[in-house]
Design a protein around this motif. Structure first.
Motif, PDB file in Angstrom:
ATOM      1  N   ARG A   1      -4.187  -6.962   5.147  1.00  0.00           N
ATOM      2  CA  ARG A   1      -5.236  -6.120   5.726  1.00  0.00           C
ATOM      3  C   ARG A   1      -4.707  -4.753   6.129  1.00  0.00           C
ATOM      4  O   ARG A   1      -5.329  -3.718   5.855  1.00  0.00           O
TER       5      ARG A   1
ATOM      6  N   GLU B   1      -5.730  -1.140   4.509  1.00  0.00           N
ATOM      7  CA  GLU B   1      -6.390  -0.112   5.323  1.00  0.00           C
ATOM      8  C   GLU B   1      -5.559   1.151   5.445  1.00  0.00           C
ATOM      9  O   GLU B   1      -6.091   2.274   5.375  1.00  0.00           O
TER      10      GLU B   1
ATOM     11  N   GLN C   1     -10.142  -6.478  -0.257  1.00  0.00           N
ATOM     12  CA  GLN C   1      -8.837  -5.905   0.057  1.00  0.00           C
ATOM     13  C   GLN C   1      -7.981  -5.686  -1.188  1.00  0.00           C
ATOM     14  O   GLN C   1      -7.095  -4.832  -1.191  1.00  0.00           O
TER      15      GLN C   1
END
Length: 203
Positions: free
Chosen positions: A15, A19, A97
């Motif tokens: 994650r 990001e 993702q």
């Protein structure tokens, strides 16, 4: 530390890398977010580059498994190509993702960690070989596969940037069922136009 805890750390790192990118994710941030000491992380994974490689190889393997499963029932027809593309689209809708990780990579993130792209290319070559027989004579099968990849990644990451009440999907907004249906129909039409004419019930 058990396998479940290791998997949790990898999930958190996935994650964060998606990001912020590899370059924008400090080792300390991974430790703080997972609640694990940096020394423990180092003992488990070695360093950030090794953890990143584990993340990228893991998402690549998940994608490969999904496509190999779809390819197992592939038939060399236009509908067969549509089914294969649907499997690719569905995988990325369910695993956003993965798109984010590769978009980070494509803009130069973790440029000093080589060889990951070659694994992706081997997957595209496998898919191109599967659809070669169905592809129109003037279409490059490998570029056809990459055209689908570019379309899917672009749609899921950027959406359709037009305002007004009939907007279907914009960057940062949740993907609606209507937007997904419209995009899927577009992919199907694209496949119809770039595959050889045939009587298989798919147009």
């Amino acid at each position: 530390m058990g396998d479940a805890e290791r998997e949790r750390i990898v999930d958190v790192a996935t994650r964060l890398f998606a990001e912020l990118g590899f370059d924008g994710t400090p080792w300390r941030l991974i430790a703080d977010t997972t609640g694990v000491e940096t020394g423990t992380l180092t003992g488990l994974f070695g360093d950030k580059a090794s953890l990143y490689r584990e993340v990228m190889l893991g998402v690549h393997q998940a994608e490969r498994d999904a496509l190999v499963e779809a390819a197992a029932s592939f038939t060399p027809t236009r509908q067969g190509v549509i089914d294969l593309v649907d499997a690719y689209l569905d995988f990325h809708v369910e695993h956003p993702q993965v798109v984010a990780l590769w978009l980070q990579r494509w803009i130069g993130d973790a440029a000093d960690i080589p060889d990951l792209e070659e694994r992706v290319r081997s997957l595209s070559v496998m898919m191109a070989s599967a659809v070669q027989e169905v592809t129109a004579p003037d279409i490059d099968a490998e570029y056809m596969i990459w055209t689908i990849v570019w379309c899917v990644h672009g749609f899921l990451s950027g959406g359709i940037q037009h305002p007004g009440p009939h907007r279907y999907h914009a960057r940062g907004e949740p993907l609606s069922p209507q937007a997904l249906r419209r995009f899927r129909a577009h992919l199907h039409a694209l496949i119809v136009h770039i595959t050889a004419p045939q009587d298989d019930g798919a147009g």
